[in-house]
Design a protein around this motif. Structure first.
Motif, short mmCIF file in Angstrom:
data_model
loop_
_atom_site.label_atom_id
_atom_site.label_comp_id
_atom_site.label_asym_id
_atom_site.label_seq_id
_atom_site.Cartn_x
_atom_site.Cartn_y
_atom_site.Cartn_z
N VAL A 72 2.57 -40.98 -32.69
CA VAL A 72 2.60 -40.49 -34.06
C VAL A 72 3.45 -41.48 -34.84
N GLN A 85 -2.02 -48.46 -39.36
CA GLN A 85 -3.26 -47.70 -39.44
C GLN A 85 -4.44 -48.61 -39.77
N ARG A 128 -1.86 -41.92 -33.17
CA ARG A 128 -2.29 -40.57 -32.82
C ARG A 128 -2.33 -39.68 -34.06
N ALA A 129 -1.36 -39.85 -34.92
CA ALA A 129 -1.30 -39.17 -36.21
C ALA A 129 -0.43 -40.02 -37.11
N VAL A 154 -7.41 -39.41 -38.36
CA VAL A 154 -6.43 -38.67 -37.57
C VAL A 154 -5.67 -37.70 -38.49
N PRO A 155 -5.01 -36.69 -37.92
CA PRO A 155 -4.17 -35.83 -38.76
C PRO A 155 -3.12 -36.63 -39.49
N ALA A 156 -2.84 -36.25 -40.73
CA ALA A 156 -1.89 -37.00 -41.55
C ALA A 156 -0.98 -36.04 -42.31
N HIS A 158 -7.84 -35.31 -43.91
CA HIS A 158 -7.23 -34.45 -42.90
C HIS A 158 -5.71 -34.46 -43.06
N SER A 159 -5.24 -34.33 -44.27
CA SER A 159 -3.80 -34.47 -44.51
C SER A 159 -3.18 -33.19 -45.05
N LEU A 173 -0.74 -30.65 -33.66
CA LEU A 173 -1.55 -31.75 -33.13
C LEU A 173 -2.23 -31.34 -31.82
#
Length: 267
Positions: free
Chosen positions: A93, A108, A116-117, A209-211, A235-236, A267
Motif C-alpha cells: 500500500v 502508480q 496494492r492500494a 486499485v482501491p484508493a 475506486h476511491s 482491502l
C-alpha cells in the motif's frame, strides 16, 4: 538505523517488522523538506495493528545520501521501488504526502504492479505551468544560497494550519526543526525536480486499485484538489480532516489514523 544502497545512493529507512513475510506492507513517503520522522505516530500505530510499515528518508533528505543538482520525481519513485526490492517486498500500500504524494503517483504510473492500494495526502496531480516552474527554481536557488533556517520559518504557517502554530506548539516545533535540519542541497534538488514533474491526471483516471485521498480542511495548498482527485479515481474514498492544515497526520493524528485504518481494513 538501517540503510540500503539503492540506485547508487544510501537510503535510511524505518521498518516496523524487518524481514516479515506478509502482504500487509505500508510504504510511507514524506513531503518536501520533511523526513521519515513525520510518520512516527503512524509507524507505531499501524505496526501495532500487524502492518509492516516502511518509511524511507527520500534521497537528499533526513539521513539519506544527498544528490545535488536536480532529482526528478521519477528518480524518487525508482528509489522507492529499489528499496522494496532490497527488502523483498513485491507490493505495498503506497501512501504519499505532498511531494511524496507525487512520488506515489509516479509509482502508480510507472510501476502499477507494485501498488496494492494507493493513498494520497494533501498534494496535487497537475504538472507545473511556466510560472510554477519559475517559482520552484527560484526557491531552490534560495535554499542553496541562504540555507534552511529562514525558509523553515517562512513556510511553517502553511505546512501546518496557521491556527495550529499556536494551538499545537509541540507539533509546530517538530515541523520547524524537521525543515531546518533538511539538507539544503537535497531540498533544492528535489524542488527543481518537482518543477519538471509529469501531469498525473490521466494516471489517476486509470487507477483500478482501491484508493484513498486525505486532505486537511485548512490546507492552504488544497483549494479543492483533494476532492478533484477523488472524482478522477473510480475506486476511491475521500476524507477531509477537520482542524488540520497541510500535515494532518501530525496535526490530527487520531482522525488521520482512523481514516487510514478504516481504508486498510477494507482491502
Amino acid at each position: 538505523m538501517p540503510t540500503a544502497t539503492v540506485n547508487d545512493a544510501a537510503l535510511a529507512y524505518l521498518d516496523s517488522a524487518p524481514g516479515a513475510d506478509t502482504d500487509k506492507v505500508l510504504l510511507l513517503l514524506h513531503g518536501h523538506a520533511f523526513d521519515k520522522s513525520m510518520w512516527a505516530g503512524q509507524v507505531e500505530h499501524f505496526g501495532a495493528l500487524g502492518w509492516r510499515v516502511i518509511a524511507p528518508d527520500l534521497r537528499g533528505f533526513g539521513k539519506s545520501e544527498v544528490t545535488p543538482g536536480i532529482v526528478y520525481t521519477e528518480e524518487f519513485a525508482a528509489d522507492a521501488i529499489g528499496l522494496l526490492d532490497a527488502l523483498k517486498v513485491p507490493a505495498a500500500v503506497v501512501l504519499g504526502y505532498s511531494m511524496g504524494g507525487q512520488v506515489a503517483m509516479e509509482i502508480q504510473h510507472s510501476y502499477p504492479e507494485r501498488v496494492r492500494a494507493l493513498a494520497i495526502v494533501d498534494t496535487v496531480p497537475q504538472a507545473e505551468d511556466a510560472a510554477g516552474r519559475r517559482r520552484r527554481n527560484t526557491v531552490a536557488d534560495r535554499l542553496v544560497t541562504e540555507g534552511m533556517q529562514a525558509y523553515a520559518s517562512d513556510v511553517l504557517g502553511v505546512m501546518i494550519a496557521a491556527h495550529n502554530v499556536q494551538a499545537k506548539p509541540g507539533v509546530a516545533a517538530k515541523v520547524l526543526e524537521m525543515i531546518r535540519r533538511s539538507p539544503a542541497a537535497g531540498s533544492a534538488a528535489a524542488m527543481r525536480g518537482r518543477a519538471a514533474r509529469r501531469d498525473f491526471t490521466e494516471t489517476l483516471r486509470a487507477v483500478t486499485v482501491p484508493a484513498l485521498v486525505i486532505a486537511g480542511a485548512d490546507d492552504a495548498f488544497d483549494d479543492g484538489a483533494g476532492a478533484r482527485m477523488h472524482e478522477l479515481m473510480p475506486h476511491s474514498t475521500f476524507v477531509r480532516i477537520d482542524g488540520a492544515g497541510h500535515t494532518p497526520n501530525m496535526e490530527q493524528p487520531q482522525a488521520f489514523n482512523a481514516a487510514l485504518e478504516e481504508f486498510l481494513a477494507g482491502l
